[in-house]
Design an enzyme around this catalytic site. Structure first.
Site, short mmCIF file in Angstrom:
data_model
loop_
_atom_site.label_atom_id
_atom_site.label_comp_id
_atom_site.label_asym_id
_atom_site.label_seq_id
_atom_site.Cartn_x
_atom_site.Cartn_y
_atom_site.Cartn_z
N ASP A 236 8.18 -43.62 -11.98
CA ASP A 236 8.55 -43.44 -13.38
C ASP A 236 8.19 -44.69 -14.17
OD1 ASP A 236 9.63 -41.02 -12.64
OD2 ASP A 236 11.67 -41.85 -12.44
N1 URA Z 1 12.46 -41.36 -7.70
C1 URA Z 1 12.72 -41.47 -9.03
O1 URA Z 1 13.70 -40.92 -9.52
N2 URA Z 1 11.87 -42.22 -9.77
C2 URA Z 1 10.81 -42.87 -9.26
O2 URA Z 1 10.09 -43.54 -10.00
C3 URA Z 1 10.56 -42.74 -7.89
C4 URA Z 1 11.40 -41.98 -7.13
#
Ligand code: URA
Length: 258
Positions: A116
């Site tokens: 993310d």
């Molecule tokens: N899980 C998440 O919620 N976000 C990420 O960036 C990676 C794994």
């Protein structure tokens, strides 16, 4: 660093050039459009011209180029605030290009999964699509280790629920059994062997732990060891041993096999 010779195989011209580190995909397409490429002595404008690595002769601006390739994998320390892709925002590919040494600028790099925008940590890139499949497939069960700072108290009951599996999709299966432990009053370590959309945040939410910050520390037995925004190329041993990737096994099941 080479993991193994990519070997012979049929492919499209632009993709073969990107994989071999001659020109990234878009530049290969532009080079074709501008008449800079020839295949077996004939000028080609079509980037999807079929080629066979090890057999087809390709020239760029009249100079022979090799389509021979090896699996390359590199780790990047993704900083916060950088998206996986998108419009006018800075992306992980901008960070990657800024950190790449000149010798690696000719490759077409694929991100191995995604983090993310606000997540920091270990993000892998490769020139080998088969490695992407290997490392992101839930069948491979490659563990990914995260540490999350959470906005409320994590107790043993919540950790036990995370370990056993929680429901994050209304009609979907429970999450796979995971490793979960406290890393301090407000931090939880989670090790997952699958990578569903926003999985860590949704798992933590499911047990009443809102995520304030998320960092990926390790993939397989490979721990992040470069500073934010920096990268390094992995060794063959790391690709094979720490990430459990076998180029010959991948070639066996590759549709590009001759
Ligand atoms: N899980 C998440 O919620 N976000 C990420 O960036 C990676 C794994």
């Amino acid at each position: 660093m080479a993991a193994r010779e990519g070997g012979a195989g049929s492919d499209w011209l632009s993709r073969a050039l990107a994989r071999a580190g001659v020109l990234p995909l878009r530049e290969a397409e532009e080079a074709a459009a501008h008449g800079r490429l020839a295949v077996d002595g004939r000028p080609v404008k079509e980037p999807l011209t079929p080629v066979t690595v090890g057999r087809t002769r390709v020239t760029l601006d009249g100079h022979p180029v090799s389509l021979a390739w090896h699996t390359q994998v590199l780790m990047l320390h993704k900083p916060a605030g950088v998206a996986a892709h998108g419009g006018r925002e800075e992306t992980v590919f901008d960070v990657l290009r800024a950190a790449l040494p000149p010798a690696l600028l000719g490759f077409g790099w694929h991100a191995v999964g995604r983090l993310d925008k606000d997540t920091t940590g270990l993000l892998l890139f490769t020139n080998d699509e088969r490695f992407v499949t290997h490392a992101t497939s839930p069948d491979t069960k490659l563990p990914k280790r995260y540490v999350a700072r959470v906005g409320s108290r994590a107790d043993e009951a919540k950790l036990a629920a995370l370990r056993a599996g929680v429901r994050i999709d209304r009609d979907g299966p429970l999450t796979r059994p995971a490793r979960a432990q406290l890393r301090g009053d407000d931090s939880v370590e989670l090790v997952l062997t699958e990578g569903r959309f926003h999985q860590v945040k949704r798992m933590l939410n499911a047990v009443g732990l809102p995520t304030l910050a998320l960092h990926r520390e390790a993939v397989g037995a490979l721990a992040l060891d470069v500073s934010p925004g920096a990268l390094r190329v992995l060794t063959d041993d790391e690709v094979r041993g720490a990430l459990n990737f076998s180029a010959s096994r991948a070639a066996e099941s590759s549709p590009e096999k001759e």
